[in-house]
Write a protein that holds these residues in place. Structure first.
Motif, mmCIF file in Angstrom:
data_model
loop_
_atom_site.group_PDB
_atom_site.id
_atom_site.type_symbol
_atom_site.label_atom_id
_atom_site.label_comp_id
_atom_site.label_asym_id
_atom_site.label_seq_id
_atom_site.Cartn_x
_atom_site.Cartn_y
_atom_site.Cartn_z
ATOM 1 N N UNK A 11 7.849 -14.074 -42.057
ATOM 2 C CA UNK A 11 7.427 -15.222 -43.000
ATOM 3 C C UNK A 11 6.205 -15.820 -42.423
ATOM 4 N N UNK A 12 5.189 -16.254 -43.179
ATOM 5 C CA UNK A 12 4.076 -16.998 -42.733
ATOM 6 C C UNK A 12 3.099 -16.017 -42.303
ATOM 7 N N UNK A 13 1.730 -16.699 -41.380
ATOM 8 C CA UNK A 13 0.975 -15.966 -40.982
ATOM 9 C C UNK A 13 1.124 -14.876 -39.909
ATOM 10 N N UNK A 14 0.530 -13.749 -39.995
ATOM 11 C CA UNK A 14 0.754 -12.633 -39.012
ATOM 12 C C UNK A 14 0.548 -12.987 -37.588
ATOM 13 N N UNK A 15 1.316 -12.712 -36.554
ATOM 14 C CA UNK A 15 1.087 -13.152 -35.200
ATOM 15 C C UNK A 15 0.446 -11.963 -34.572
ATOM 16 N N UNK A 16 -0.676 -12.309 -33.762
ATOM 17 C CA UNK A 16 -1.457 -11.029 -32.946
ATOM 18 C C UNK A 16 -0.534 -10.879 -31.862
ATOM 19 N N UNK A 17 -0.869 -9.234 -32.045
ATOM 20 C CA UNK A 17 -0.077 -8.568 -30.901
ATOM 21 C C UNK A 17 -0.540 -8.836 -29.559
ATOM 22 N N UNK A 85 3.098 -30.366 -43.439
ATOM 23 C CA UNK A 85 4.538 -30.836 -43.271
ATOM 24 C C UNK A 85 4.628 -32.099 -42.935
ATOM 25 N N UNK A 86 3.868 -32.561 -41.671
ATOM 26 C CA UNK A 86 3.874 -33.882 -41.063
ATOM 27 C C UNK A 86 3.342 -35.095 -42.239
ATOM 28 N N UNK A 114 21.017 -20.114 -42.866
ATOM 29 C CA UNK A 114 19.662 -19.916 -43.007
ATOM 30 C C UNK A 114 19.042 -18.459 -42.821
ATOM 31 N N UNK A 115 19.721 -18.031 -41.804
ATOM 32 C CA UNK A 115 19.474 -16.532 -41.314
ATOM 33 C C UNK A 115 19.954 -15.797 -42.646
ATOM 34 N N UNK A 116 21.385 -16.058 -42.788
ATOM 35 C CA UNK A 116 21.977 -15.176 -43.745
ATOM 36 C C UNK A 116 21.468 -15.263 -45.238
ATOM 37 N N UNK A 132 7.292 -19.503 -52.223
ATOM 38 C CA UNK A 132 8.926 -19.469 -51.764
ATOM 39 C C UNK A 132 9.018 -19.327 -50.025
ATOM 40 N N UNK A 133 7.837 -18.643 -49.458
ATOM 41 C CA UNK A 133 7.864 -18.423 -48.081
ATOM 42 C C UNK A 133 7.684 -19.622 -47.242
ATOM 43 N N UNK A 134 6.917 -20.725 -48.017
ATOM 44 C CA UNK A 134 6.581 -21.969 -47.495
ATOM 45 C C UNK A 134 7.947 -22.981 -47.441
ATOM 46 N N UNK A 135 8.750 -22.681 -48.823
ATOM 47 C CA UNK A 135 9.864 -23.452 -48.859
ATOM 48 C C UNK A 135 10.831 -22.974 -47.826
ATOM 49 N N UNK A 136 10.865 -21.874 -47.580
ATOM 50 C CA UNK A 136 11.877 -21.375 -46.719
ATOM 51 C C UNK A 136 11.313 -21.697 -45.116
ATOM 52 N N UNK A 137 10.160 -21.831 -44.924
ATOM 53 C CA UNK A 137 9.666 -22.345 -43.525
ATOM 54 C C UNK A 137 9.946 -23.714 -43.441
ATOM 55 N N UNK A 138 9.665 -24.422 -44.436
ATOM 56 C CA UNK A 138 9.879 -25.893 -44.399
ATOM 57 C C UNK A 138 11.297 -26.259 -44.079
#
Length: 264
Positions: A11-17, A85-86, A114-116, A132-138
């Motif tokens: 969820x959220x932006x991709x993380x660089x490898x 968020x802040x 949350x994980x479930x 919904x991604x941002x809702x779950x991240x929040x």
């Protein structure tokens, strides 16, 4: 916690490898294990572990599959999201002296639930839209801050790295395979300033110095520690064995395997 038909979830932006963490992210291992090294200490993760990987840290990962699979949940907390968020949930922060690259989180009922709640998304039966991604991240961020209030000093610190001792940093972190731009950023410098100050200190360019330093360490490990070429090239910042062998032989006149008679 056991799940069937495991799949990874992000969820959220991709993380660089690459071996640099550009944004904070929450990590939960579903299957497999992982050992990470930040130049100072090792961090071990097993299935069921939760942690926060901290931005602006250098980290090398070694992943171990279980039954041919490495499954995880990654939820990125990028700076843009955290600042929004802040605005809605103001927090007063203070400096922290915690320098760990990974912060392990104790499981509690809220995090477990949350994980479930994500199970339909990482087993492939449902898709999340951006809202919904941002809702779950929040939701997750509020859970983490409720259970670990001091995390506010980590998440909401938007300062860039300050100028540090260039020679000390490079001698400690030369094995990390990151760009010169990243090295400059990590030492609190622009790329042009980094190159200029590097030349003044080491009397050569960063690229040449990094190659020479890694090759000298490789020769030591092969000759004195009796390591195999296949065991060291990745840890020394080389992306593939053939390139390592080529530049090593060009520098020393012998292949890595000829140093201590080990076969590649």
């Amino acid at each position: 916690m056991k799940f069937n038909n495991l799949h990874s979830c992000h969820l959220g932006p991709e993380i660089s490898p690459e071996q640099f963490i550009p944004e904070h992210f929450f990590l939960f291992l579903l299957k497999g294990s992982m050992v990470s090294y930040d130049g100072y200490r090792h961090y071990s993760m097993k299935p069921g572990d939760y942690c926060i990987a901290r931005k602006n840290h250098l980290v090398r990962y070694t992943k171990y599959k279980e039954d041919g699979a490495f499954e995880k949940v990654i939820i990125a907390f990028d700076e843009k999201f955290l600042k929004k968020f802040l605005e809605r949930h103001p927090y007063q922060t203070e400096p922290t002296d915690n320098t760990d690259s990974f912060l392990f989180i104790n499981e509690d009922k809220l995090i477990k639930n949350f994980i479930q709640s994500l199970e339909p998304y990482y087993n492939g039966t449902e898709q999340l839209d951006d809202v919904f991604v941002d809702i779950k991240r929040e939701e997750l961020l509020m859970i983490l801050l409720k259970n670990n209030p001091d995390l506010k000093n980590i998440f909401f610190n938007f300062n860039v790295p300050h100028k540090i001792d260039l020679e000390l940093f490079m001698n400690h972190n030369y094995k990390f395979n990151i760009s010169l731009e990243r090295f400059a950023f990590m030492t609190g410098r622009s790329l042009s300033t980094f190159k200029r100050e590097f030349k003044a200190i080491f009397n050569t360019s960063p690229g040449k110095w990094l190659m020479n330093r890694r090759l000298q360490e490789a020769y030591f490990l092969l000759d004195k520690e009796h390591k195999k070429p296949t065991d060291i090239y990745v840890d020394l910042g080389f992306e593939d064995l053939s390139h390592f062998s080529y530049v090593f032989k060009k520098e020393f006149g012998v292949s890595p395997s000829e140093v201590n008679k080990f076969k590649v």
